[in-house]
Design a protein around this motif. Structure first.
Motif, PDB file in Angstrom:
ATOM      1  N   THR A  91     -12.311 -21.995  -9.411  1.00 29.44           N
ATOM      2  CA  THR A  91     -12.102 -22.418  -8.035  1.00 29.44           C
ATOM      3  C   THR A  91     -11.449 -21.294  -7.240  1.00 29.44           C
ATOM      4  N   ALA A  92     -12.104 -20.896  -6.155  1.00 27.60           N
ATOM      5  CA  ALA A  92     -11.618 -19.761  -5.366  1.00 27.60           C
ATOM      6  C   ALA A  92     -12.519 -19.576  -4.150  1.00 27.60           C
ATOM      7  N   VAL A  93     -12.095 -18.700  -3.260  1.00 24.05           N
ATOM      8  CA  VAL A  93     -12.968 -18.215  -2.197  1.00 24.05           C
ATOM      9  C   VAL A  93     -13.677 -16.968  -2.725  1.00 24.05           C
ATOM     10  N   TYR A  94     -14.988 -17.003  -2.677  1.00 25.89           N
ATOM     11  CA  TYR A  94     -15.804 -15.903  -3.203  1.00 25.89           C
ATOM     12  C   TYR A  94     -16.321 -15.061  -2.042  1.00 25.89           C
ATOM     13  N   THR A  95     -16.149 -13.755  -2.175  1.00 27.72           N
ATOM     14  CA  THR A  95     -16.498 -12.829  -1.104  1.00 27.72           C
ATOM     15  C   THR A  95     -17.315 -11.677  -1.665  1.00 27.72           C
ATOM     16  N   CYS A  96     -18.343 -11.287  -0.926  1.00 30.58           N
ATOM     17  CA  CYS A  96     -19.099 -10.107  -1.327  1.00 30.58           C
ATOM     18  C   CYS A  96     -18.665  -8.924  -0.472  1.00 30.58           C
ATOM     19  N   ALA A  97     -18.837  -7.742  -1.025  1.00 28.89           N
ATOM     20  CA  ALA A  97     -18.426  -6.527  -0.335  1.00 28.89           C
ATOM     21  C   ALA A  97     -19.386  -5.402  -0.693  1.00 28.89           C
ATOM     22  N   ALA A  98     -19.455  -4.399   0.178  1.00 29.40           N
ATOM     23  CA  ALA A  98     -20.423  -3.320  -0.010  1.00 29.40           C
ATOM     24  C   ALA A  98     -19.764  -1.955   0.137  1.00 29.40           C
ATOM     25  N   ILE A  99     -20.291  -0.996  -0.617  1.00 35.06           N
ATOM     26  CA  ILE A  99     -19.838   0.379  -0.501  1.00 35.06           C
ATOM     27  C   ILE A  99     -21.009   1.333  -0.708  1.00 35.06           C
ATOM     28  N   ASP A 100     -21.060   2.355   0.109  1.00 33.86           N
ATOM     29  CA  ASP A 100     -22.055   3.417  -0.013  1.00 33.86           C
ATOM     30  C   ASP A 100     -21.313   4.677  -0.460  1.00 33.86           C
ATOM     31  N   TYR A 101     -21.689   5.209  -1.606  1.00 30.81           N
ATOM     32  CA  TYR A 101     -20.995   6.379  -2.150  1.00 30.81           C
ATOM     33  C   TYR A 101     -21.589   7.701  -1.654  1.00 30.81           C
ATOM     34  N   ASP A 102     -22.382   7.650  -0.590  1.00 36.35           N
ATOM     35  CA  ASP A 102     -22.862   8.880   0.069  1.00 36.35           C
ATOM     36  C   ASP A 102     -23.538   9.847  -0.892  1.00 36.35           C
ATOM     37  N   GLY A 103     -24.533   9.371  -1.599  1.00 37.52           N
ATOM     38  CA  GLY A 103     -25.317  10.236  -2.459  1.00 37.52           C
ATOM     39  C   GLY A 103     -24.777  10.393  -3.869  1.00 37.52           C
ATOM     40  N   ARG A 104     -23.610   9.867  -4.127  1.00 41.22           N
ATOM     41  CA  ARG A 104     -23.085   9.864  -5.492  1.00 41.22           C
ATOM     42  C   ARG A 104     -23.432   8.531  -6.139  1.00 41.22           C
ATOM     43  N   TYR A 105     -23.504   8.524  -7.450  1.00 41.16           N
ATOM     44  CA  TYR A 105     -23.900   7.305  -8.154  1.00 41.16           C
ATOM     45  C   TYR A 105     -22.978   7.059  -9.349  1.00 41.16           C
TER      46      TYR A 105
END
Length: 128
Positions: A91-105
């Motif tokens: 039980t919780a609030v679920y949140t998605c998030a995004a990040i772009d590593y600018d050409g690094r992987y």
């Protein structure tokens, strides 16, 4: 407007399943790693799953490993979190998030401070 919108939360019985969705608007997810985080009342936000942008490598926190699965479809600009065998501790609030590593992987990881774009969250309550 750049945003992530979660949906699919709700009330589910212990042992049940739920699918959360994370839809991006105002930008395309192709180059972004996506993480799912959750925050229960009185607890810190916890990273639980992430998926990379290129090879779709995934990583799970021990608390959800084997029960949750993250997936993505760049054509639909969306990411999903399939949750099964849920119990009250989920039980919780679920949140998605995004990040772009600018050409690094780098390997997918759940460092909250790295994520650039956050959704508003969706409530998941596990109760009989």
């Amino acid at each position: 407007q750049v945003q992530l919108v979660e949906s699919g939360g709700g009330l589910v019985q212990p042992g049940g399943s739920l699918r959360l969705s994370c839809a991006a608007s105002g930008f395309t997810l192709d180059s972004y790693y996506i993480g799912w985080f959750r925050q229960a009342p009185g607890k810190e936000r916890e990273g639980i799953a992430c998926i990379s942008s290129s090879d779709w490598h995934t990583y799970y926190a021990d608390s959800v490993k084997g029960r949750f699965a993250i997936s993505r479809d760049n054509a639909k600009n969306s990411v999903w979190l399939d949750m099964s065998d849920l119990d009250a501790e989920d039980t919780a609030v679920y949140t998605c998030a995004a990040i772009d590593y600018d050409g690094r992987y780098p390997p997918c990881r759940l460092r909250k401070s790295e994520y650039e774009i956050w959704g508003q969250g969706t409530q998941v309550t596990v109760s009989s």
